[in-house]
Design an enzyme around this catalytic site. Structure first.
Site, PDB file in Angstrom:
ATOM      1  N   GLY A  41       0.641  -1.019   0.039  1.00 30.42           N
ATOM      2  CA  GLY A  41       0.007  -0.114  -0.067  1.00 30.42           C
ATOM      3  C   GLY A  41       0.813   1.058  -0.121  1.00 30.42           C
ATOM      4  O   GLY A  41       1.952   1.284  -0.829  1.00 30.42           O
ATOM      5  N   ARG A  42       0.463   2.181   0.606  1.00 29.23           N
ATOM      6  CA  ARG A  42       1.351   3.290   0.767  1.00 29.23           C
ATOM      7  C   ARG A  42       2.612   3.173   1.434  1.00 29.23           C
ATOM      8  O   ARG A  42       3.705   3.460   0.449  1.00 29.23           O
ATOM      9  CB  ARG A  42       0.752   4.347   2.058  1.00 29.23           C
ATOM     10  N   ILE A  43       3.134   2.454   2.511  1.00 28.78           N
ATOM     11  CA  ILE A  43       4.145   2.234   2.976  1.00 28.78           C
ATOM     12  C   ILE A  43       5.154   1.363   2.008  1.00 28.78           C
ATOM     13  O   ILE A  43       6.216   1.523   1.750  1.00 28.78           O
ATOM     14  CB  ILE A  43       4.188   1.751   4.500  1.00 28.78           C
ATOM     15  N   ARG A 101       2.446  -4.911  12.381  1.00 24.00           N
ATOM     16  CA  ARG A 101       2.153  -5.287  13.729  1.00 24.00           C
ATOM     17  C   ARG A 101       2.539  -6.303  14.239  1.00 24.00           C
ATOM     18  O   ARG A 101       2.384  -7.484  13.281  1.00 24.00           O
ATOM     19  CB  ARG A 101       0.321  -4.938  13.684  1.00 24.00           C
ATOM     20  N   GLU A 132       3.670  -6.559  22.930  1.00 23.62           N
ATOM     21  CA  GLU A 132       4.693  -5.232  22.864  1.00 23.62           C
ATOM     22  C   GLU A 132       4.437  -4.497  24.629  1.00 23.62           C
ATOM     23  O   GLU A 132       2.953  -4.472  24.661  1.00 23.62           O
ATOM     24  CB  GLU A 132       4.288  -4.271  22.018  1.00 23.62           C
ATOM     25  N   HIS A 171       9.077  -0.326  18.351  1.00 19.93           N
ATOM     26  CA  HIS A 171       7.960   0.115  17.533  1.00 19.93           C
ATOM     27  C   HIS A 171       8.476   1.498  17.326  1.00 19.93           C
ATOM     28  O   HIS A 171       7.546   2.655  17.862  1.00 19.93           O
ATOM     29  CB  HIS A 171       6.852  -0.050  18.442  1.00 19.93           C
TER      30      HIS A 171
HETATM   31  P1  NAP Z   1      -2.227   0.751   3.210  1.00 20.05           P
HETATM   32  O1  NAP Z   1      -1.910   1.759   2.277  1.00 20.05           O
HETATM   33  O2  NAP Z   1      -3.738   0.454   3.439  1.00 20.05           O
HETATM   34  O3  NAP Z   1      -1.615  -0.501   3.039  1.00 20.05           O
HETATM   35  C1  NAP Z   1      -2.108  -1.962   3.332  1.00 20.05           C
HETATM   36  C2  NAP Z   1      -1.935  -2.910   2.163  1.00 20.05           C
HETATM   37  O4  NAP Z   1      -2.113  -4.211   2.644  1.00 20.05           O
HETATM   38  C3  NAP Z   1      -2.860  -2.580   1.033  1.00 20.05           C
HETATM   39  O5  NAP Z   1      -2.086  -2.570  -0.222  1.00 20.05           O
HETATM   40  C4  NAP Z   1      -3.869  -3.909   1.077  1.00 20.05           C
HETATM   41  O6  NAP Z   1      -4.141  -4.198  -0.336  1.00 20.05           O
HETATM   42  C5  NAP Z   1      -2.924  -4.740   1.785  1.00 20.05           C
HETATM   43  N1  NAP Z   1      -3.602  -5.798   2.488  1.00 20.05           N
HETATM   44  C6  NAP Z   1      -4.427  -5.627   3.208  1.00 20.05           C
HETATM   45  N2  NAP Z   1      -4.980  -6.981   3.725  1.00 20.05           N
HETATM   46  C7  NAP Z   1      -4.382  -7.861   3.196  1.00 20.05           C
HETATM   47  C8  NAP Z   1      -4.278  -9.068   3.084  1.00 20.05           C
HETATM   48  N3  NAP Z   1      -5.149  -9.942   3.830  1.00 20.05           N
HETATM   49  N4  NAP Z   1      -3.434  -9.765   2.451  1.00 20.05           N
HETATM   50  C9  NAP Z   1      -2.519  -9.194   1.580  1.00 20.05           C
HETATM   51  N5  NAP Z   1      -2.415  -7.980   1.432  1.00 20.05           N
HETATM   52  C10 NAP Z   1      -3.352  -7.391   2.097  1.00 20.05           C
HETATM   53  O7  NAP Z   1      -1.516   0.992   4.779  1.00 20.05           O
HETATM   54  P2  NAP Z   1      -0.145   1.637   4.958  1.00 20.05           P
HETATM   55  O8  NAP Z   1      -0.495   3.125   5.430  1.00 20.05           O
HETATM   56  O9  NAP Z   1       0.812   1.217   3.895  1.00 20.05           O
HETATM   57  O10 NAP Z   1       0.049   1.047   6.371  1.00 20.05           O
HETATM   58  C11 NAP Z   1       0.073  -0.316   6.574  1.00 20.05           C
HETATM   59  C12 NAP Z   1       0.352  -0.857   7.916  1.00 20.05           C
HETATM   60  O11 NAP Z   1       1.521  -0.619   8.453  1.00 20.05           O
HETATM   61  C13 NAP Z   1      -0.654  -0.114   8.791  1.00 20.05           C
HETATM   62  O12 NAP Z   1      -2.050  -0.713   8.929  1.00 20.05           O
HETATM   63  C14 NAP Z   1       0.062  -0.100  10.066  1.00 20.05           C
HETATM   64  O13 NAP Z   1      -0.389  -1.411  10.875  1.00 20.05           O
HETATM   65  C15 NAP Z   1       1.347  -0.432   9.918  1.00 20.05           C
HETATM   66  N6  NAP Z   1       2.349   0.732  10.507  1.00 20.05           N
HETATM   67  C16 NAP Z   1       3.232   0.407  11.191  1.00 20.05           C
HETATM   68  C17 NAP Z   1       4.053   1.483  11.641  1.00 20.05           C
HETATM   69  C18 NAP Z   1       5.001   1.141  12.585  1.00 20.05           C
HETATM   70  O14 NAP Z   1       5.256   2.032  13.372  1.00 20.05           O
HETATM   71  N7  NAP Z   1       5.902   0.073  12.595  1.00 20.05           N
HETATM   72  C19 NAP Z   1       3.952   2.811  11.194  1.00 20.05           C
HETATM   73  C20 NAP Z   1       2.932   2.769  10.169  1.00 20.05           C
HETATM   74  C21 NAP Z   1       2.107   1.974   9.737  1.00 20.05           C
HETATM   75  P3  NAP Z   1      -5.590  -4.991  -0.646  1.00 20.05           P
HETATM   76  O15 NAP Z   1      -6.593  -4.255   0.103  1.00 20.05           O
HETATM   77  O16 NAP Z   1      -5.623  -5.053  -2.054  1.00 20.05           O
HETATM   78  O17 NAP Z   1      -5.328  -6.291  -0.014  1.00 20.05           O
END
Ligand code: NAP
Length: 326
Positions: free
Chosen positions: A158-160, A240, A269, A288
């Site tokens: 996705g975004r990240i 997560r 955590e 984290h």
């Molecule tokens: P995003 O843009 O919504 O990207 C999530 C991606 O995951 C989407 O491309 C989605 O595509 C895919 N996805 C969702 N469910 C799936 C599944 N069951 N199987 C395969 N792919 C799946 O979110 P983002 O902004 O990149 O952030 C992603 C996650 O990173 C967040 O939800 C958060 O938990 C985590 N995060 C962690 C930190 C940290 O401090 N470590 C910081 C920021 C975010 P589809 O819908 O097409 O499946």
């Protein structure tokens, strides 16, 4: 009779620049600490709170909502909202907002740092130096694995994930990904290739997990998935903790089923200091800190506050998670 200004409760110290706009749209109350607010204090504060600015450390569930009769908006200062029972909020007609986008690049930086750190044994090397065990330079000592020209498999592009893929271009990596749907933009602009999960696991040198945590993704990576990975491959979890089965990962790292893992997030955590994962040199753990840069944390706080300010002024919050209640 004039109505009392709505109470806004903020569960952590935040930069004043982010909080300032809130001072004009309600009565602001801030938990002035770097530690998480206790559940008891939170529930007591929520008795008369209309707007809550919360962190990932707060569990927002039915029990909490029972203590919050006036609550109308929860602004979670994170893009992930697995700490929130979204259907419960929607049932109570409460808006949930998150902070997408503003932390993308910073979290992608950290994800890349984890890949480099585990592949080039940065944590292990630093521990040795500090312990007075500097390994004498020798052709076979402290060898790591190359990232450049390796195959990167991103689960959740996705975004990240896309920001990680963009960085991978600079390292001449081949990038595979698996989402439920296709990310055509990343395919066209970044040359990423969609593959089935099993193909991603078996062909990647680095498997990076960046999906949101939910019922579908809890323990998405467990023993069967780890066994499909190359013995020379690394797992990176920057999403997560519960997406990876911690016991299965420990066994896979101990038995060298895979080469190593780097984790920004763990289950649980905080990870206790006596956790078995921390006994392994092929496991890198950081606490984290994916979005933890000064500029990004300020942007996250500002966006969370903007969501509340907009809602309380009768405008649409910029980043709602459950827009159907608006
Ligand atoms: P995003 O843009 O919504 O990207 C999530 C991606 O995951 C989407 O491309 C989605 O595509 C895919 N996805 C969702 N469910 C799936 C599944 N069951 N199987 C395969 N792919 C799946 O979110 P983002 O902004 O990149 O952030 C992603 C996650 O990173 C967040 O939800 C958060 O938990 C985590 N995060 C962690 C930190 C940290 O401090 N470590 C910081 C920021 C975010 P589809 O819908 O097409 O499946």
């Amino acid at each position: 009779m004039a109505q009392d200004p709505p109470k806004i409760y903020v569960t952590r110290q935040l930069p004043e620049a982010a909080l300032a706009p809130l001072r004009t749209c309600g009565t602001l109350s801030v938990w002035e600490s770097e530690q998480a607010v206790s559940r008891e204090t939170l529930l007591s504060e929520l008795r008369d709170t209309v707007a809550l600015l919360s962190m990932v450390t707060e569990r927002i569930d039915d029990d909490l909502l029972d203590h919050a009769p006036q609550l109308r908006i929860v602004a979670n200062m994170a893009v992930g909202y697995d700490n929130v029972d979204v259907p419960a909020l929607t049932r109570h007609n409460i808006v949930l907002t998150n902070t997408p986008g503003v932390l993308t690049e910073t979290t992608a930086d950290l994800t890349f740092a984890l890949m480099l750190g585990i592949a080039r044994r940065i944590g292990e090397g630093e521990r040795r130096v500090r312990a007075g065990q500097w390994p004498v330079w020798s052709p076979f000592v402290f060898l790591g694995t190359d990232i450049h020209h390796a195959t990167l498999g991103i689960i959740g592009l996705g975004r990240i994930g896309a920001a990680v893929a963009r960085r991978a271009q600079g390292f001449d990596m081949r990038v595979l990904y698996h989402n439920r749907g296709r990310n055509k933009e990343a395919e066209e602009q970044l040359g990423c290739t969609w593959v089935e999960m099993d193909t991603l696991l078996s062909e990647s040198d680095f498997v990076v997990v960046l999906v949101p945590l939910g019922p579908e993704t809890r323990q998405l990576i467990s023993t069967p998935q780890l066994k499909k990975m190359k013995q020379t491959a690394f797992l990176v979890n920057a999403a997560r903790g519960p997406i990876v089965d911690a016991q299965a990962l420990y066994a896979a790292l101990r038995d060298k089923v895979i080469a190593g893992a780097a984790l920004d997030v763990t289950d649980p955590e905080p990870l206790p200091a006596d956790d078995l994962l921390l006994t392994l040199d092929n496991c890198l753990v950081v606490p984290h800190v994916g979005s933890a840069s000064i500029a990004t944390r300020t942007r996250m706080a500002t966006l969370a506050a903007e969501n509340i300010a907009a809602f309380l002024s009768g405008r649409r919050p910029p980043t709602p998670v459950n827009p159907e209640v608006l």
